[in-house]
Design a protein around this motif. Structure first.
Motif, PDB file in Angstrom:
ATOM      1  N   LYS A 133      45.487  14.891  26.389  1.00  0.00           N
ATOM      2  CA  LYS A 133      46.211  16.122  26.738  1.00  0.00           C
ATOM      3  C   LYS A 133      47.724  15.895  26.626  1.00  0.00           C
ATOM      4  CE  LYS A 133      46.692  19.404  30.537  1.00  0.00           C
ATOM      5  NZ  LYS A 133      46.283  19.720  31.910  1.00  0.00           N
ATOM      6  N   ARG A 134      48.194  14.752  27.113  1.00  0.00           N
ATOM      7  CA  ARG A 134      49.617  14.432  27.082  1.00  0.00           C
ATOM      8  C   ARG A 134      50.101  14.314  25.635  1.00  0.00           C
ATOM      9  NH1 ARG A 134      49.593   9.924  30.112  1.00  0.00           N
ATOM     10  NH2 ARG A 134      49.604  11.166  31.988  1.00  0.00           N
ATOM     11  N   VAL A 135      49.344  13.643  24.787  1.00  0.00           N
ATOM     12  CA  VAL A 135      49.732  13.488  23.377  1.00  0.00           C
ATOM     13  C   VAL A 135      49.787  14.851  22.683  1.00  0.00           C
ATOM     14  CG1 VAL A 135      49.005  12.562  21.145  1.00  0.00           C
ATOM     15  CG2 VAL A 135      48.930  11.111  23.163  1.00  0.00           C
ATOM     16  N   ALA A 136      48.824  15.706  22.969  1.00  0.00           N
ATOM     17  CA  ALA A 136      48.816  17.047  22.375  1.00  0.00           C
ATOM     18  C   ALA A 136      50.054  17.832  22.816  1.00  0.00           C
ATOM     19  CB  ALA A 136      47.550  17.790  22.771  1.00  0.00           C
ATOM     20  N   GLN A 137      50.428  17.672  24.087  1.00  0.00           N
ATOM     21  CA  GLN A 137      51.619  18.354  24.600  1.00  0.00           C
ATOM     22  C   GLN A 137      52.868  17.815  23.904  1.00  0.00           C
ATOM     23  OE1 GLN A 137      52.243  17.863  28.795  1.00  0.00           O
ATOM     24  NE2 GLN A 137      54.221  18.871  28.761  1.00  0.00           N
ATOM     25  N   PHE A 138      52.963  16.503  23.735  1.00  0.00           N
ATOM     26  CA  PHE A 138      54.112  15.908  23.048  1.00  0.00           C
ATOM     27  C   PHE A 138      54.213  16.429  21.625  1.00  0.00           C
ATOM     28  CE2 PHE A 138      53.700  11.741  25.715  1.00  0.00           C
ATOM     29  CZ  PHE A 138      54.172  12.409  26.832  1.00  0.00           C
ATOM     30  N   ASP A 139      53.073  16.550  20.951  1.00  0.00           N
ATOM     31  CA  ASP A 139      53.063  17.066  19.583  1.00  0.00           C
ATOM     32  C   ASP A 139      53.563  18.508  19.542  1.00  0.00           C
ATOM     33  OD1 ASP A 139      52.113  14.668  18.580  1.00  0.00           O
ATOM     34  OD2 ASP A 139      50.033  15.342  18.470  1.00  0.00           O
ATOM     35  N   ARG A 140      53.081  19.329  20.473  1.00  0.00           N
ATOM     36  CA  ARG A 140      53.520  20.733  20.523  1.00  0.00           C
ATOM     37  C   ARG A 140      55.023  20.836  20.749  1.00  0.00           C
ATOM     38  NH1 ARG A 140      48.904  21.287  23.612  1.00  0.00           N
ATOM     39  NH2 ARG A 140      50.116  21.244  25.522  1.00  0.00           N
ATOM     40  N   GLU A 141      55.535  19.964  21.617  1.00  0.00           N
ATOM     41  CA  GLU A 141      56.963  20.001  21.957  1.00  0.00           C
ATOM     42  C   GLU A 141      57.832  19.297  20.927  1.00  0.00           C
ATOM     43  OE1 GLU A 141      57.228  18.363  25.879  1.00  0.00           O
ATOM     44  OE2 GLU A 141      56.144  20.034  26.778  1.00  0.00           O
ATOM     45  N   GLY A 142      57.211  18.555  20.011  1.00  0.00           N
ATOM     46  CA  GLY A 142      57.960  17.859  18.971  1.00  0.00           C
ATOM     47  C   GLY A 142      58.862  16.752  19.515  1.00  0.00           C
ATOM     48  N   LEU A 143      58.395  16.046  20.543  1.00  0.00           N
ATOM     49  CA  LEU A 143      59.215  15.007  21.168  1.00  0.00           C
ATOM     50  C   LEU A 143      59.392  13.804  20.263  1.00  0.00           C
ATOM     51  CD1 LEU A 143      57.840  14.920  24.836  1.00  0.00           C
ATOM     52  CD2 LEU A 143      59.793  16.168  23.937  1.00  0.00           C
ATOM     53  N   SER A 144      60.556  13.189  20.358  1.00  0.00           N
ATOM     54  CA  SER A 144      60.823  11.959  19.622  1.00  0.00           C
ATOM     55  C   SER A 144      60.068  10.806  20.285  1.00  0.00           C
ATOM     56  CB  SER A 144      62.322  11.649  19.649  1.00  0.00           C
ATOM     57  OG  SER A 144      62.720  11.331  20.976  1.00  0.00           O
ATOM     58  N   ALA A 145      60.018   9.670  19.612  1.00  0.00           N
ATOM     59  CA  ALA A 145      59.341   8.498  20.174  1.00  0.00           C
ATOM     60  C   ALA A 145      59.979   8.085  21.503  1.00  0.00           C
ATOM     61  CB  ALA A 145      59.379   7.353  19.175  1.00  0.00           C
ATOM     62  N   ALA A 146      61.295   8.127  21.573  1.00  0.00           N
ATOM     63  CA  ALA A 146      61.992   7.744  22.806  1.00  0.00           C
ATOM     64  C   ALA A 146      61.663   8.721  23.939  1.00  0.00           C
ATOM     65  CB  ALA A 146      63.495   7.693  22.564  1.00  0.00           C
ATOM     66  N   ALA A 147      61.627  10.011  23.629  1.00  0.00           N
ATOM     67  CA  ALA A 147      61.306  11.008  24.647  1.00  0.00           C
ATOM     68  C   ALA A 147      59.857  10.859  25.113  1.00  0.00           C
ATOM     69  CB  ALA A 147      61.539  12.411  24.100  1.00  0.00           C
ATOM     70  N   ARG A 148      58.948  10.536  24.195  1.00  0.00           N
ATOM     71  CA  ARG A 148      57.548  10.299  24.562  1.00  0.00           C
ATOM     72  C   ARG A 148      57.448   9.125  25.530  1.00  0.00           C
ATOM     73  NH1 ARG A 148      53.404  12.130  20.478  1.00  0.00           N
ATOM     74  NH2 ARG A 148      54.501  13.572  19.159  1.00  0.00           N
ATOM     75  N   ARG A 149      58.156   8.033  25.218  1.00  0.00           N
ATOM     76  CA  ARG A 149      58.130   6.862  26.104  1.00  0.00           C
ATOM     77  C   ARG A 149      58.643   7.217  27.491  1.00  0.00           C
ATOM     78  NH1 ARG A 149      59.431   4.291  21.278  1.00  0.00           N
ATOM     79  NH2 ARG A 149      61.666   4.489  21.637  1.00  0.00           N
ATOM     80  N   ARG A 150      59.741   7.972  27.561  1.00  0.00           N
ATOM     81  CA  ARG A 150      60.288   8.379  28.871  1.00  0.00           C
ATOM     82  C   ARG A 150      59.272   9.182  29.666  1.00  0.00           C
ATOM     83  NH1 ARG A 150      65.037   9.163  25.862  1.00  0.00           N
ATOM     84  NH2 ARG A 150      64.577  11.373  25.635  1.00  0.00           N
ATOM     85  N   GLU A 151      58.585  10.106  29.000  1.00  0.00           N
ATOM     86  CA  GLU A 151      57.600  10.952  29.683  1.00  0.00           C
ATOM     87  C   GLU A 151      56.404  10.137  30.161  1.00  0.00           C
ATOM     88  OE1 GLU A 151      57.840  14.171  30.645  1.00  0.00           O
ATOM     89  OE2 GLU A 151      59.895  14.011  29.920  1.00  0.00           O
ATOM     90  N   ILE A 152      55.964   9.186  29.364  1.00  0.00           N
ATOM     91  CA  ILE A 152      54.834   8.335  29.763  1.00  0.00           C
ATOM     92  C   ILE A 152      55.220   7.475  30.955  1.00  0.00           C
ATOM     93  CG2 ILE A 152      53.381   6.388  29.053  1.00  0.00           C
ATOM     94  CD1 ILE A 152      53.480   7.662  26.194  1.00  0.00           C
ATOM     95  N   ILE A 153      56.414   6.903  30.920  1.00  0.00           N
ATOM     96  CA  ILE A 153      56.896   6.093  32.045  1.00  0.00           C
ATOM     97  C   ILE A 153      57.004   6.947  33.298  1.00  0.00           C
ATOM     98  CG2 ILE A 153      58.898   4.840  32.946  1.00  0.00           C
ATOM     99  CD1 ILE A 153      59.291   3.849  29.987  1.00  0.00           C
ATOM    100  N   LYS A 154      57.524   8.156  33.151  1.00  0.00           N
ATOM    101  CA  LYS A 154      57.660   9.065  34.300  1.00  0.00           C
ATOM    102  C   LYS A 154      56.290   9.399  34.889  1.00  0.00           C
ATOM    103  CE  LYS A 154      60.215  12.647  33.426  1.00  0.00           C
ATOM    104  NZ  LYS A 154      60.688  13.995  33.082  1.00  0.00           N
ATOM    105  N   ALA A 155      55.296   9.583  34.049  1.00  0.00           N
ATOM    106  CA  ALA A 155      53.947   9.943  34.521  1.00  0.00           C
ATOM    107  C   ALA A 155      53.289   8.802  35.285  1.00  0.00           C
ATOM    108  CB  ALA A 155      53.074  10.344  33.335  1.00  0.00           C
TER     109      ALA A 155
END
Length: 68
Positions: A42-64
């Motif tokens: 679900k998180r990966v699908a959300q990142f894809d929809r939002e078009g997050l960069s690799a760095a932004a994805r890492r920040r979101e995963i760490i935050k979660a």
């Protein structure tokens, strides 16, 4: 890998590293017995929809997964 296709590489501190794609990483993980949870998918699908960069994805995963 076919003869015509080279793996992507990036240079870091004088050394090269290979960057694998999401599908190949999933196959390697499956061999190791590591399967993504529903939440991870679900998180990966959300990142894809939002078009997050690799760095932004890492920040979101760490935050979660951050405690406290």
């Amino acid at each position: 890998m076919s003869k015509n296709r080279k793996p992507k590489t990036t240079k870091t501190n004088g050394g090269a590293r290979v960057v694998i794609g999401r599908e190949r990483f999933a196959k390697i993980s499956a061999v190791e017995g590591i399967l993504p949870s529903a939440g991870m998918k679900k998180r990966v699908a959300q990142f894809d929809r939002e078009g997050l960069s690799a760095a932004a994805r890492r920040r979101e995963i760490i935050k979660a997964h951050k405690k406290g």
